[in-house]
Write a protein that holds these residues in place. Structure first.
Motif, short mmCIF file in Angstrom:
data_model
loop_
_atom_site.label_atom_id
_atom_site.label_comp_id
_atom_site.label_asym_id
_atom_site.label_seq_id
_atom_site.Cartn_x
_atom_site.Cartn_y
_atom_site.Cartn_z
N TYR A 149 -2.10 43.06 31.03
CA TYR A 149 -0.90 42.27 30.81
C TYR A 149 0.19 42.75 31.76
O TYR A 149 0.36 43.96 31.94
N LYS A 150 0.89 41.83 32.34
CA LYS A 150 1.99 42.20 33.24
C LYS A 150 3.23 41.41 32.87
O LYS A 150 3.16 40.23 32.56
N GLY A 151 4.39 42.10 32.89
CA GLY A 151 5.63 41.44 32.53
C GLY A 151 6.84 42.29 32.83
O GLY A 151 6.90 42.93 33.89
N VAL A 152 7.79 42.33 31.89
CA VAL A 152 9.07 42.99 32.14
C VAL A 152 9.45 43.94 31.03
O VAL A 152 8.97 43.84 29.90
N GLY A 160 12.77 46.32 34.46
CA GLY A 160 11.65 47.07 34.99
C GLY A 160 10.38 46.25 34.89
O GLY A 160 10.40 45.08 34.50
N VAL A 161 9.26 46.87 35.23
CA VAL A 161 7.96 46.19 35.23
C VAL A 161 7.08 46.78 34.15
O VAL A 161 6.88 48.00 34.08
N LEU A 162 6.53 45.92 33.31
CA LEU A 162 5.59 46.34 32.27
C LEU A 162 4.16 46.08 32.74
O LEU A 162 3.83 44.98 33.19
N ASN A 163 3.33 47.11 32.64
CA ASN A 163 1.88 46.97 32.85
C ASN A 163 1.19 47.54 31.62
O ASN A 163 1.43 48.70 31.25
N ALA A 223 -5.33 33.66 21.13
CA ALA A 223 -6.28 34.77 21.23
C ALA A 223 -5.66 35.98 21.92
O ALA A 223 -6.30 36.65 22.73
N GLY A 224 -4.39 36.26 21.64
CA GLY A 224 -3.73 37.43 22.22
C GLY A 224 -3.41 37.31 23.68
O GLY A 224 -3.52 38.27 24.44
N GLU A 225 -2.97 36.11 24.11
CA GLU A 225 -2.64 35.88 25.52
C GLU A 225 -1.37 36.59 25.98
O GLU A 225 -1.17 36.80 27.17
N GLU A 226 -0.49 36.96 25.04
CA GLU A 226 0.80 37.56 25.41
C GLU A 226 1.12 38.75 24.51
O GLU A 226 0.61 38.85 23.38
N VAL A 227 1.98 39.64 25.01
CA VAL A 227 2.55 40.72 24.21
C VAL A 227 4.07 40.63 24.31
O VAL A 227 4.61 40.20 25.32
N SER A 228 4.73 41.04 23.23
CA SER A 228 6.19 41.05 23.24
C SER A 228 6.67 42.00 22.14
O SER A 228 6.09 42.03 21.06
N GLY A 229 7.71 42.77 22.45
CA GLY A 229 8.21 43.72 21.46
C GLY A 229 9.35 44.54 22.02
O GLY A 229 10.18 44.04 22.78
N ASN A 230 9.40 45.84 21.67
CA ASN A 230 10.51 46.67 22.12
C ASN A 230 10.08 48.11 22.33
O ASN A 230 8.98 48.52 21.94
N MET A 231 10.98 48.86 22.95
CA MET A 231 10.76 50.28 23.24
C MET A 231 12.07 51.01 23.01
O MET A 231 13.11 50.63 23.56
N ILE A 232 12.04 52.04 22.17
CA ILE A 232 13.24 52.84 21.88
C ILE A 232 13.01 54.25 22.39
O ILE A 232 12.03 54.91 22.01
N GLY A 248 5.04 40.50 28.21
CA GLY A 248 4.12 40.26 29.31
C GLY A 248 3.01 39.31 28.91
O GLY A 248 2.78 39.05 27.73
N SER A 249 2.31 38.79 29.92
CA SER A 249 1.21 37.86 29.66
C SER A 249 -0.05 38.36 30.33
O SER A 249 -0.01 39.13 31.30
N ARG A 250 -1.20 37.91 29.83
CA ARG A 250 -2.49 38.35 30.31
C ARG A 250 -2.76 37.77 31.70
O ARG A 250 -2.57 36.59 31.94
N GLU A 251 -3.22 38.62 32.61
CA GLU A 251 -3.51 38.19 33.98
C GLU A 251 -4.88 37.54 34.07
O GLU A 251 -5.76 37.84 33.29
#
Length: 251
Positions: A149-152, A160-163, A223-232, A248-251
């Motif tokens: 998954y790649k996103g922000v 930043g960049v999420l991998n 079927a789990g095509e995307e992730v989304s949430g937070n980081m503290i 991010g979304s699945r490549e």
């Protein structure tokens, strides 16, 4: 007397090039001049809107959920709503703004709210990442395969960049965030669990050079095509915590 040359030419056979002019056109040449049949003309016409790809039921549901909560539609990708002044009925004044990251099945919103008058007794600011959309049921997740998954990773100012990689055979994921002012962040391995409504989530530790914290990712889509949430993240050099939204979304 012999005929003059000019009269002899009249009786001579025409050259092949001139004879062709008087010959009837071949079938292939006649076809070039014929109008195209209706069936062929339709091929060149633009497709009507009804034939264009329609959104799936899950995409339509996600659009509906987002609009009901946010009040309007947002384009795909990142939208920054600038900070403006807001005065409430109790005459307290705030500076408010938001950052939106919209995907097909999910949307991440970070809202900034800061008091702008001395008589406000609330804290200086609240930074709240919130993800909404169509979450993935545990039963609908892939049972095997490794997906990236790649996103922000965003807050109100930075990006930043999420991998992130998920192994659906082991039901575990891990990744990283790069490009933030605080440096690179390691998202340590987490196992797919579930919330009270049996939706897929990942909860794990996060570490960087100046401290540590945790992250939370929800899975979205059929079927789990995307992730989304937070980081503290908590800085070990002071009492400040840093809060980022992840998507991010699945490549």
């Amino acid at each position: 007397m012999p005929k003059p040359i000019s009269e002899e030419k009249k009786d001579m056979p025409k050259p092949i090039s001139e004879e062709k002019k008087d010959m009837p056109k071949s079938i292939s040449e006649e076809k070039k001049d014929m109008p195209k049949p209706i069936s062929e003309e339709k091929k060149d016409m633009p497709k009507p809107i009804s034939e264009e790809k329609k959104p799936t039921p899950d995409e339509e549901l996600a659009q509906k959920i987002k609009k009901e909560i946010l009040g309007k539609d947002y384009p795909q990708g990142l939208t920054r709503n600038p900070i403006v002044k807001e005065v409430l009925d109790n005459m307290k004044s705030y500076d408010v703004g938001s950052s939106i990251y919209n995907q097909k099945y999910s949307l991440l919103k970070i809202e900034y709210r800061s008091n702008s008058l001395a008589n406000n007794d609330e804290g200086n600011f609240v930074n709240m990442p919130r993800d909404i959309g169509v979450k993935t049921n545990l039963a609908d997740l892939p049972t095997s395969g490794n997906f990236s998954y790649k996103g922000v990773a965003i807050d109100m100012k930075g990006e930043g960049v999420l991998n992130y990689d998920i192994n659906f055979s082991t039901k575990k994921g891990k990744g990283s965030v790069t490009g933030l002012p605080i440096g690179n962040v390691e998202l340590q391995e987490a196992k797919i669990g579930h919330s009270f409504d049996m939706k897929g989530i990942l909860f794990g530790d996060a570490k960087y050079s100046s401290g540590e914290g945790h992250y939370n990712l929800n899975l979205y889509g059929p079927a789990g095509e995307e992730v989304s949430g937070n980081m503290i993240l908590n800085d070990k050099n002071n009492d400040l915590s840093k809060n980022y939204g992840l998507a991010g979304s699945r490549e």
